[in-house]
Design a protein around this motif. Structure first.
Motif, short mmCIF file in Angstrom:
data_model
loop_
_atom_site.label_atom_id
_atom_site.label_comp_id
_atom_site.label_asym_id
_atom_site.label_seq_id
_atom_site.Cartn_x
_atom_site.Cartn_y
_atom_site.Cartn_z
N ARG A 229 19.27 23.97 -30.18
CA ARG A 229 18.65 25.28 -30.09
C ARG A 229 17.36 25.31 -30.89
O ARG A 229 17.34 24.97 -32.07
CB ARG A 229 19.59 26.33 -30.65
N LYS A 230 16.29 25.70 -30.23
CA LYS A 230 15.00 25.76 -30.91
C LYS A 230 14.94 27.01 -31.78
O LYS A 230 15.39 28.08 -31.38
CB LYS A 230 13.87 25.78 -29.88
N LYS A 231 14.35 26.86 -32.96
CA LYS A 231 14.21 28.00 -33.85
C LYS A 231 13.18 28.97 -33.28
O LYS A 231 12.15 28.55 -32.77
CB LYS A 231 13.74 27.55 -35.24
N ARG A 232 13.49 30.24 -33.37
CA ARG A 232 12.58 31.26 -32.88
C ARG A 232 11.48 31.46 -33.91
O ARG A 232 11.75 31.62 -35.10
CB ARG A 232 13.34 32.56 -32.67
N ARG A 233 10.24 31.46 -33.46
CA ARG A 233 9.11 31.62 -34.37
C ARG A 233 9.01 33.08 -34.79
O ARG A 233 9.01 33.99 -33.96
CB ARG A 233 7.81 31.20 -33.70
N VAL A 234 8.94 33.29 -36.09
CA VAL A 234 8.77 34.63 -36.62
C VAL A 234 7.29 34.80 -36.95
O VAL A 234 6.76 34.14 -37.84
CB VAL A 234 9.62 34.84 -37.89
#
Length: 136
Positions: free
Chosen positions: A101-106
Motif C-alpha cells: 500500500r502506497k502512503k498517501r501524501r499529506v
C-alpha cells in the motif's frame, strides 16, 4: 484472505512455457530450450478476490496480455532450471509489489518563518542586482 499471495499458492494456476533462447551459449543454445516464460491468468485466478485481482492488474499493466495474463520471461542463464527459478522469483516480487500500500501524501504548507525568509532572500537578491546596474 490475506493480502499476500505466494508462488506456492498459485503454482497450479501457472503455465510454464520453454523455448530456445538467444544470447551466449554457442551451439548449446541452438539445441536446448532454456528460455522460460511464466503465464498466470490473473482474471481467472481462484485464489484472489476481486480487490486483489484489481490491484495486480492495475499495478502491472505493462506485463499483461489482453486476456489478463501476467507474463514473466527469463532467458539470462544457460540452464532451464535456473531460468525457471529466476522467473518464479520475478513473479513473486511482482506480486509483493502489487500488494504494497502506497502512503498517501499529506500536502503541507510553508510556515510563516519560511515565507518570511524566502521574501527576505528575494529582497537581498534584488538589492544585489540593483547595485550591479550602471548609474547614469
Amino acid at each position: 484472505m490475506s493480502q499476500s499471495v505466494t508462488i506456492s499458492d498459485i503454482r497450479d494456476e501457472l503455465e510454464i512455457i520453454t523455448s530456445r533462447s538467444g544470447g551466449s551459449g554457442g551451439q548449446h543454445v541452438n539445441k536446448v530450450e532454456t528460455k522460460v516464460m511464466l503465464k498466470w491468468n490473473v482474471k481467472e485466478s481462484k485464489l484472489l478476490n476481486d480487490i486483489q485481482k484489481r490491484l495486480v492488474l492495475t499495478s502491472h499493466k505493462n506485463k499483461l496480455t489482453r486476456n489478463g495474463e501476467l507474463v514473466v520471461v527469463s532467458e539470462n542463464k544457460r540452464s532451464q532450471l535456473r531460468n525457471k527459478e529466476i522467473a518464479l522469483k520475478k513473479l513473486e516480487r511482482l506480486l509483493a509489489q502489487a500488494f504494497i500500500r502506497k502512503k498517501r501524501r499529506v500536502p503541507t504548507r510553508p510556515s510563516k518563518a519560511a515565507k518570511r525568509q524566502r521574501l527576505l532572500n528575494k529582497k537581498k537578491q534584488a538589492e544585489k542586482k540593483e547595485l550591479r546596474r550602471r548609474v547614469i
